[in-house]
Scaffold this active site. Structure first.
Site, PDB file in Angstrom:
ATOM      1  N   TYR A 159      20.689  81.233 -83.493  1.00  0.00           N
ATOM      2  CA  TYR A 159      20.104  81.929 -82.471  1.00  0.00           C
ATOM      3  C   TYR A 159      19.629  80.780 -81.366  1.00  0.00           C
ATOM      4  CZ  TYR A 159      16.836  84.800 -79.878  1.00  0.00           C
ATOM      5  OH  TYR A 159      15.960  85.437 -78.715  1.00  0.00           O
ATOM      6  N   THR A 194       8.531  93.955 -78.259  1.00  0.00           N
ATOM      7  CA  THR A 194       9.744  94.826 -77.827  1.00  0.00           C
ATOM      8  C   THR A 194      10.011  95.521 -79.125  1.00  0.00           C
ATOM      9  OG1 THR A 194      11.182  93.117 -79.082  1.00  0.00           O
ATOM     10  CG2 THR A 194      10.841  92.834 -76.418  1.00  0.00           C
TER      11      THR A 194
END
Length: 253
Positions: A159, A194
């Site tokens: 990532y 989120t």
């Protein structure tokens, strides 16, 4: 740059950062094409001024279709890349046996970095074909990195590499596209509230919020959207990566 009378493409536009951004740009007067996968679009909110188009950011033909859909509504002036994936994985398994899944590593880099570049390049091609505005400006690209690009934790090699690549290409692409009047900037969010984060318990969420120096809370998608709009409207902001993280610096784990 004013948004009224323009079109915009927002990837990952069916939820989270992308959905908030699509709604904010539409509210400011842009005709927005929100790009996402079919299963995400099925759950997407109905927002005035936002049209959903199915596309995988790693597929150039599908990205071109989405950009064309936006360009048909009005001159394309804005492209925002919010689509991304991320899973944890250590370089070596327990006891030093077994390595990180190389296919997974490549997949994360392909979606987060190559996909972002694909959207940038295809959108820039469409923007370059539009009539120039004041000072020759034609469009703005906003990419999404992460503070993991700078403070990657244990298990975030893939990532962090993908998001570090997004940061790394910000300045050279801004310089490359300057001749066409296209600006490129990147936002590196911290811990944002989120739908992905909604799956964890309140205790974990509280602990994450406590680690942010100030304000001591999770970031909101609408704050990301607010920053996108500011970047679009601030004509002298170019080639920059902006951290939106409450001054958080991530610990090793």
């Amino acid at each position: 740059m004013q948004l009224t009378g323009t079109s915009a493409v927002v990837t990952g536009g069916a939820s989270g950062l992308g959905a908030a951004t699509a709604a904010a740009l539409a509210a400011a007067g842009a005709a927005v094409v929100a790009v996402d996968l079919a299963q995400s679009i099925e759950k997407a909110p109905d927002v005035e001024g936002v049209t959903y188009v199915e596309a995988d950011v790693t597929d150039e033909a599908q990205v071109r279709n989405a950009v064309a859909a936006a360009s048909e509504q009005a001159p394309l002036r804005v492209a925002v890349s919010c689509a991304g994936i991320g899973t944890a994985g250590r370089v070596l398994g327990k006891g030093g046996q077994g390595i990180h899944d190389l296919g997974l590593f490549a997949r994360i880099v392909n979606v987060n970095l190559v996909g972002t570049f694909t959207v940038l390049a295809v959108a820039a091609e469409a923007m370059a074909a539009t009539e120039p505005l004041e000072h020759g400006q034609r469009g703005v690209v906003v990419n999404t990195a992460s503070i993991a690009a700078f403070d990657g934790q244990i298990g975030q090699a893939a990532y962090s590499a993908s998001k570090g690549g997004v940061v790394g290409m910000t300045l050279p692409t801004a310089r490359d596209l300057a001749q066409y009047g296209i600006r490129v900037n990147t936002i590196a969010p911290g811990i944002i509230d989120t739908p992905m984060l909604a799956t964890v318990g309140e205790e974990i969420r509280a602990a994450l919020a406590k680690g942010v120096p100030f304000p001591q809370r999770l970031g909101r998608p609408d704050e990301y959207a607010q920053l996108v709009r500011m970047i679009v409207e601030h004509d002298y902001l170019n080639g920059e990566t902006i951290r939106m993280d409450g001054s958080l610096r991530m610990a090793p784990r």
